[in-house]
Scaffold this motif. Structure first.
Motif, PDB file in Angstrom:
ATOM      1  N   ASP A  30       0.799  -1.221   0.000  1.00 28.23           N
ATOM      2  CA  ASP A  30       0.000   0.000   0.000  1.00 28.23           C
ATOM      3  C   ASP A  30       0.832   1.273   0.000  1.00 28.23           C
ATOM      4  N   VAL A  31       2.058   1.219   0.528  1.00 30.89           N
ATOM      5  CA  VAL A  31       2.877   2.429   0.565  1.00 30.89           C
ATOM      6  C   VAL A  31       3.858   2.435  -0.608  1.00 30.89           C
ATOM      7  N   GLN A  32       4.692   1.418  -0.689  1.00 34.15           N
ATOM      8  CA  GLN A  32       5.694   1.397  -1.758  1.00 34.15           C
ATOM      9  C   GLN A  32       5.133   0.812  -3.051  1.00 34.15           C
ATOM     10  N   VAL A  33       4.034   0.118  -2.940  1.00 41.78           N
ATOM     11  CA  VAL A  33       3.426  -0.559  -4.084  1.00 41.78           C
ATOM     12  C   VAL A  33       4.462  -1.418  -4.825  1.00 41.78           C
ATOM     13  N   ASN A  34       5.250  -2.139  -4.062  1.00 39.65           N
ATOM     14  CA  ASN A  34       6.179  -3.072  -4.692  1.00 39.65           C
ATOM     15  C   ASN A  34       5.581  -4.468  -4.812  1.00 39.65           C
ATOM     16  N   GLU A  35       4.542  -4.719  -4.046  1.00 41.79           N
ATOM     17  CA  GLU A  35       3.744  -5.942  -4.206  1.00 41.79           C
ATOM     18  C   GLU A  35       4.595  -7.207  -4.162  1.00 41.79           C
ATOM     19  N   VAL A  36       5.436  -7.261  -3.155  1.00 34.87           N
ATOM     20  CA  VAL A  36       6.318  -8.418  -2.983  1.00 34.87           C
ATOM     21  C   VAL A  36       5.811  -9.348  -1.883  1.00 34.87           C
ATOM     22  N   LEU A  37       5.246  -8.791  -0.834  1.00 33.21           N
ATOM     23  CA  LEU A  37       4.871  -9.599   0.333  1.00 33.21           C
ATOM     24  C   LEU A  37       3.380  -9.875   0.379  1.00 33.21           C
ATOM     25  N   HIS A  38       3.021 -11.019   0.911  1.00 35.15           N
ATOM     26  CA  HIS A  38       1.625 -11.273   1.252  1.00 35.15           C
ATOM     27  C   HIS A  38       1.553 -12.267   2.409  1.00 35.15           C
ATOM     28  N   ILE A  39       0.364 -12.397   2.958  1.00 35.27           N
ATOM     29  CA  ILE A  39       0.200 -13.363   4.043  1.00 35.27           C
ATOM     30  C   ILE A  39      -0.156 -14.698   3.416  1.00 35.27           C
ATOM     31  N   GLY A  40       0.736 -15.654   3.589  1.00 30.83           N
ATOM     32  CA  GLY A  40       0.507 -16.963   2.992  1.00 30.83           C
ATOM     33  C   GLY A  40       0.063 -17.956   4.052  1.00 30.83           C
ATOM     34  N   HIS A  41      -0.591 -18.992   3.613  1.00 33.50           N
ATOM     35  CA  HIS A  41      -0.989 -20.044   4.551  1.00 33.50           C
ATOM     36  C   HIS A  41      -0.314 -21.322   4.138  1.00 33.50           C
ATOM     37  N   ARG A  42       0.382 -21.907   5.085  1.00 33.18           N
ATOM     38  CA  ARG A  42       0.975 -23.194   4.767  1.00 33.18           C
ATOM     39  C   ARG A  42       0.680 -24.134   5.916  1.00 33.18           C
ATOM     40  N   GLY A  43       0.044 -25.205   5.611  1.00 31.58           N
ATOM     41  CA  GLY A  43      -0.330 -26.160   6.646  1.00 31.58           C
ATOM     42  C   GLY A  43      -1.181 -25.502   7.716  1.00 31.58           C
ATOM     43  N   GLY A  44      -2.050 -24.612   7.277  1.00 30.35           N
ATOM     44  CA  GLY A  44      -2.944 -23.964   8.228  1.00 30.35           C
ATOM     45  C   GLY A  44      -2.253 -22.917   9.086  1.00 30.35           C
ATOM     46  N   LYS A  45      -0.980 -22.700   8.831  1.00 28.09           N
ATOM     47  CA  LYS A  45      -0.261 -21.744   9.666  1.00 28.09           C
ATOM     48  C   LYS A  45       0.097 -20.502   8.851  1.00 28.09           C
ATOM     49  N   ALA A  46      -0.367 -19.376   9.282  1.00 30.67           N
ATOM     50  CA  ALA A  46      -0.103 -18.158   8.519  1.00 30.67           C
ATOM     51  C   ALA A  46       1.373 -17.785   8.607  1.00 30.67           C
ATOM     52  N   LYS A  47       1.872 -17.231   7.512  1.00 31.31           N
ATOM     53  CA  LYS A  47       3.273 -16.808   7.473  1.00 31.31           C
ATOM     54  C   LYS A  47       3.385 -15.682   6.449  1.00 31.31           C
ATOM     55  N   ILE A  48       4.248 -14.735   6.747  1.00 32.13           N
ATOM     56  CA  ILE A  48       4.472 -13.669   5.774  1.00 32.13           C
ATOM     57  C   ILE A  48       5.430 -14.197   4.711  1.00 32.13           C
ATOM     58  N   VAL A  49       5.018 -14.136   3.454  1.00 34.06           N
ATOM     59  CA  VAL A  49       5.848 -14.728   2.404  1.00 34.06           C
ATOM     60  C   VAL A  49       6.012 -13.797   1.202  1.00 34.06           C
ATOM     61  N   THR A  50       7.035 -14.065   0.435  1.00 34.57           N
ATOM     62  CA  THR A  50       7.186 -13.482  -0.897  1.00 34.57           C
ATOM     63  C   THR A  50       6.592 -14.517  -1.856  1.00 34.57           C
ATOM     64  N   ALA A  51       6.573 -14.222  -3.146  1.00 34.65           N
ATOM     65  CA  ALA A  51       6.045 -15.199  -4.104  1.00 34.65           C
ATOM     66  C   ALA A  51       6.843 -16.501  -3.998  1.00 34.65           C
ATOM     67  N   PHE A  52       6.151 -17.605  -3.937  1.00 31.57           N
ATOM     68  CA  PHE A  52       6.762 -18.944  -3.792  1.00 31.57           C
ATOM     69  C   PHE A  52       7.593 -19.083  -2.519  1.00 31.57           C
ATOM     70  N   ASP A  53       7.330 -18.190  -1.542  1.00 27.89           N
ATOM     71  CA  ASP A  53       8.043 -18.256  -0.254  1.00 27.89           C
ATOM     72  C   ASP A  53       9.562 -18.225  -0.423  1.00 27.89           C
ATOM     73  N   ARG A  54      10.016 -17.460  -1.389  1.00 28.93           N
ATOM     74  CA  ARG A  54      11.462 -17.344  -1.582  1.00 28.93           C
ATOM     75  C   ARG A  54      12.073 -16.424  -0.520  1.00 28.93           C
ATOM     76  N   SER A  55      13.394 -16.461  -0.413  1.00 25.31           N
ATOM     77  CA  SER A  55      14.089 -15.527   0.472  1.00 25.31           C
ATOM     78  C   SER A  55      13.967 -14.132  -0.130  1.00 25.31           C
ATOM     79  N   TYR A  56      14.225 -13.111   0.660  1.00 29.88           N
ATOM     80  CA  TYR A  56      14.194 -11.744   0.122  1.00 29.88           C
ATOM     81  C   TYR A  56      15.150 -11.623  -1.073  1.00 29.88           C
ATOM     82  N   GLY A  57      16.327 -12.162  -0.909  1.00 26.49           N
ATOM     83  CA  GLY A  57      17.345 -12.026  -1.949  1.00 26.49           C
ATOM     84  C   GLY A  57      16.934 -12.639  -3.273  1.00 26.49           C
ATOM     85  N   ASP A  58      16.146 -13.689  -3.227  1.00 22.67           N
ATOM     86  CA  ASP A  58      15.738 -14.363  -4.458  1.00 22.67           C
ATOM     87  C   ASP A  58      14.360 -13.922  -4.932  1.00 22.67           C
TER      88      ASP A  58
END
Ligand code: SF4
Ligand code: SF4
Ligand code: SF4
Lengths: 352, 527
Positions: free
Chosen positions: A159-187
């Motif tokens: 909403d601020v930078q509009v870089n659209e990299v992060l979202h709240i992902g669900h894996r195994g019912g457990k929420a986690k902040i992720v990038t696309a495909f849960d990659r590291s920031y660097g990747d």
């Protein structure tokens, strides 16, 4: 038309569209928050800002509920304090909140809320998720074991930078902040603006380069203007023991950047204390540069400028000023060129 | 910028051209992106490269490099054709409209397609988006100015904003995005051959008299001096014998480097004042160590004309000194005493002799910067220019015809080369290449090439390549990416070991004297 309501027994008139939180703060009533930040759209996720509203069974998140006429709100009732305490206790147990070793110690929203609520011992057993640390880059260190899922980073990125990299992902019912495909920031597609770091209330996201360089209370902040692009972002150089160890920015400063920075403004400061810095004047002799004192260097320059001017006229001299130097320096340079050297041969390199 | 950064968020249409905004002005670009995502603004992006902003663009036009005047005239053609121009505004606030109307007649969408490669229907669609918007802003940067026709390009964009009534109103305007932190300030302060601070002409006797009085100096020279290119030429010819370079590294940033080096080496005295031993310092006779922005007080003026404070946070290393102190000391030694105690005192003098900065003082900008024109101590500063009236009275249209760029691809040099910057580095890299986080992300010079061109010239991703132009040759690493479009490669200019300006030409725009760095023709092969 103003909306009239009562908060903690105090009658308040506030603008239509304000939330209870905003109305309270403007009236000098402090409601603690954690996932709320004035730069971000409200989410009401953390339940720390809950209040009791007369006529409503459930407690409500004051950051997300707009004021209405005749509302009667309690911000510090026993029920509210109990709910807040429970919210914090659950968060404290949700991860590896080991303040002793945390870079955010002393500047952590979770720690502060726990302290304010007088939480002395852990109410629940700690169940840290056991995520590996993300050390994929040299700017942002990410330890999601300290993440309280407040979602501030996600809103900062989208909403601020509009870089659209992060979202709240669900894996195994457990929420986690992720990038696309849960990659590291660097990747990932991350562009390292650091907005997420700036707005993360805990030690989950921290500046990698600032680690062990000074505690939050050690740092002296000096407000200045970014030295890179022409946006002119306002930033704070965080100084400890005579060195710039971190760069932050204050949302409350307002224009032009409202606390946002980019990767250069926030992370490209190592050059200041780099070993390659020139530290003494140099004069070339027989092809090689020799270290000299200021006196000798300036005498040489002044002498030779005067000599050339006398022999070939003032227009045999020229000056290139700099888009990196300050206004005061550029001003002095043109004054020096025109008034002292006696020529208008002055320009600077980048004309845009 | 005629308008302010924060105003961008309220524009209904935004045309961005020649600016890789998300990488060059990242925080400014957030205003553009938020306008599109959160306020439904239309974004028209005109750029040969598929830059990151393309993801947000409502319409992306991809012209052949160097054809800007043609597509801008084309947009105006369509806007006039469809009656989307602002007649009342044109009548009341501008002059010279008829000549423009005549010239753009020939720039039909089909004719423009032939020149620029932009499909006619895309041009029409973009013209409608821009023309129909209640408030439309134009943002541009060096991709527009660094051409031999740079001045024409800017005038054409000015025509477009006048035609649609978008100058002198909020959330609109003609907005150059200044590349370096204080280019705006360097220009404002008179680091130019023809003007004193505040753009007062050196050739104007009244201005000269004012400055002479303010400075207590007689006999100020009355003819404009030489520009950077002219200085280089004059040095080669032996007419300029001493050069004092403060805080710049032309040995990396200037076009046609081989030529420049020859010129610098011919000087009797080259003095370089910098914070690092730059490529330029390496050929100097005297090197003076200056202070970085973190080690001195002062002000920078950003691209929206906002004068903001720079504050000393740490001490300069070793014997290094603030540049204002060095200049003052040098002047004193040459017989004109400069005894300033602080930059605040210098600002007071600036305010006294510079009408547009007349109301600026450190006390007033202690917390928040002020936007010039700010003529008096009680003036609040100026958010956007030309409100109600233009500085010159009426806004002037300039009829501009398209001219082909001086160098276009041919058999021997079949590709366009475009140069610029990448997110993680800045200018000649002397600062960013010494910052660990940046180097970790991008450590070497990558030449961006499209998959099609890579196949055509047998170039593998990540492989070393040789790039050659009529002026020289460099090596770089190939990066096959869909950011590049067929026919054009891109090389950033931050890297001394792959100094792309060995390839570019020094041919200048006749008015602005800005080199045509953006377009030249090259040959690429695996190394
Ligand atoms: S650094 Fe910036 S781009 Fe990267 S995840 Fe954080 S907010 Fe998003
Ligand atoms: S990383 Fe930080 S900002 Fe993001 S959800 Fe976790 S605690 Fe909140
Ligand atoms: S922080 Fe980034 S966007 Fe802001 S002025 Fe610095 S370089 Fe420009």
């Amino acid at each position: 038309m103003k909306v009239k309501l009562t908060i903690d027994g105090k009658e308040i008139a506030t603008s239509h569209g304000n939330t209870i939180l905003m109305a309270a703060r403007r009236a000098g009533i402090e409601i603690p928050t954690l996932c709320y930040h004035p730069r971000l759209p409200a989410s009401g996720a953390c339940r720390v800002c809950v209040v009791e509203i007369e006529g409503r069974a459930a407690l409500g998140a004051s950051c997300a509920i707009p004021v209405a006429d005749d509302m009667v709100v309690q911000t510090r009732s026993p029920r509210v304090l109990e709910a807040r305490k429970l919210a914090i206790e659950l968060l404290l147990a949700s991860g590896d909140h080991n303040c002793l070793t945390c870079q955010a110690n002393g500047a952590c929203g979770l720690q502060e809320r726990a302290y304010e609520l007088g939480i002395e011992t852990l109410a629940f057993a700690v169940q840290s998720p056991g995520y590996p640390k993300d050390n994929s880059n040299k700017m942002i260190e990410r330890d999601l074991n300290k993440c309280i899922l407040c979602g501030r980073c996600v809103r900062a990125c989208n909403d601020v930078q509009v870089n659209e990299v992060l979202h709240i992902g669900h894996r195994g019912g457990k929420a986690k902040i992720v990038t696309a495909f849960d990659r590291s920031y660097g990747d990932s597609q991350c562009v390292f603006c650091g907005e997420c770091v700036a707005l993360c209330p805990t030690g989950a996201l921290t500046e990698a380069g600032a680690k062990f360089q000074g505690r939050p209370w050690d740092l002296k902040k000096v407000r200045t203007t970014c030295a890179y692009c022409g946006t002119g972002c306002q930033l704070d150089l965080n100084v400890h023991k005579g060195r710039v160890v971190k760069v932050t920015s204050d949302y409350h400063h307002g224009v032009p950047n409202f606390g946002s920075l980019c990767t250069k403004g926030r992370f490209a400061y190592d050059f200041i204390h780099h070993a390659d810095r020139l530290t003494t004047p140099l004069i070339r002799e027989k092809g090689a540069l020799r270290e000299v004192g200021w006196d000798e260097a300036l005498e040489r320059v002044a002498g030779q400028f005067s000599e050339i001017k006398a022999k070939h006229g003032p227009h045999a001299l020229a000056v290139l000023a700099s888009a990196r130097c300050t206004n005061e320096e550029n001003y002095l340079l043109q004054k020096f060129t025109r008034g002292v050297l006696g020529t208008n041969n002055i320009d600077h390199c980048a004309r845009l | 910028m005629t308008n302010s950064i924060a105003e961008i968020e309220g524009a209904k249409a935004i045309l961005v051209t020649g600016s890789n905004t998300t990488e060059m002005h990242p925080v400014l670009s957030t205003y553009v992106k938020r306008a599109v995502r959160q306020r439904d603004a239309k974004l028209i992006l005109v750029d040969p490269r598929r830059i990151a902003l393309q993801r947000h663009a409502t319409k992306w036009l991809r012209p052949k490099p160097g054809t800007d005047v043609a597509w801008i005239n084309g947009l105006m053609h369509v806007i006039l054709e469809e009656g989307l121009h602002d007649e009342a505004y044109i009548r009341e606030r501008t002059e010279g409209f008829d000549t423009v109307r005549e010239v753009v007649k020939a720039y039909t969408p089909t004719a423009v397609e032939q020149i620029t490669g932009i499909p006619a229907h895309d041009l029409v669609a973009a013209a409608r988006l821009f023309g129909q918007a209640e408030r439309a802003a134009v943002l541009y940067a060096m991709g527009i100015t660094q051409h031999t026709t740079g001045t024409d390009n800017v005038k054409s964009l000015a025509n477009l904003t006048l035609l649609t009534g978008n100058v002198g109103v909020p959330n609109a305007g003609l907005n150059p995005l200044r590349g370096q932190n204080n280019v705006q300030g360097a220009c404002d302060m008179g680091a130019l051959p023809n003007v004193y601070s505040g753009y007062q002409q050196v050739a104007d006797p009244a201005a000269r008299e004012r400055m002479a009085q303010g400075w207590q100096l007689d006999g100020l020279p009355d003819t404009p001096g030489r520009t950077l290119t002219e200085i280089t030429e004059a040095a080669l010819a032996g007419e300029i014998r001493a050069l004092y370079i403060v805080g710049e590294n032309p040995m990396l940033s200037d076009p046609d480097l081989t030529h420049l080096e020859k010129a610098l080496r011919k000087l009797d005295l080259l003095v370089v004042q910098d914070i690092f031993h730059t490529e330029t310092a390496q050929v100097a006779h005297v090197v003076l160590p200056g202070a970085s922005f973190a080690e001195k007080d002062g002000t920078f003026t950003n691209t929206e004309r906002r004068v903001q404070r720079v504050r000393q946070a740490v001490a300069p290393p070793g014997d290094a000194r603030a540049d204002w102190e060095i200049i003052s000391e040098l002047s004193t030694r040459m017989g004109y005493e400069m005894a300033y105690e602080s930059p605040a005192q210098i600002m007071d003098e600036i305010a006294a002799v510079t009408p547009s900065y007349g109301g600026i003082s450190y006390a007033r900008i202690e917390r928040h910067g002020l936007q010039w024109p700010c003529p008096s101590p009680d003036h609040p500063g100026t958010t956007f220019l030309h409100k109600g009236q233009f500085a010159r009275g009426r806004g002037l249209f300039h009829a501009i015809e398209y001219q082909a760029p001086p160098e276009v691809p041919d058999k021997e040099y079949p590709l366009y080369l475009s140069t610029g910057r990448v997110l993680y580095h800045w200018h000649t890299g002397s600062m960013t290449r010494r910052s660990a986080g940046m180097v970790d992300r991008v450590s070497e010079c990558e030449m961006e090439i499209s998959a099609a061109d890579a196949a055509r010239f047998s170039i593998a991703d990540g492989a070393p390549v040789r790039v050659r132009s009529r002026r020289g040759e460099i090596q770089a690493k190939a990066k096959i990416t869909n950011r590049a479009v067929e026919g054009t490669i891109f090389i950033p200019f931050h890297f001394a070991e792959s100094a792309v300006n060995v390839l570019t030409h020094g041919q200048r725009d006749p008015v602005a004297k800005i080199p045509g760095i953006k377009v030249c023709a090259v040959h690429v092969e695996a190394a």
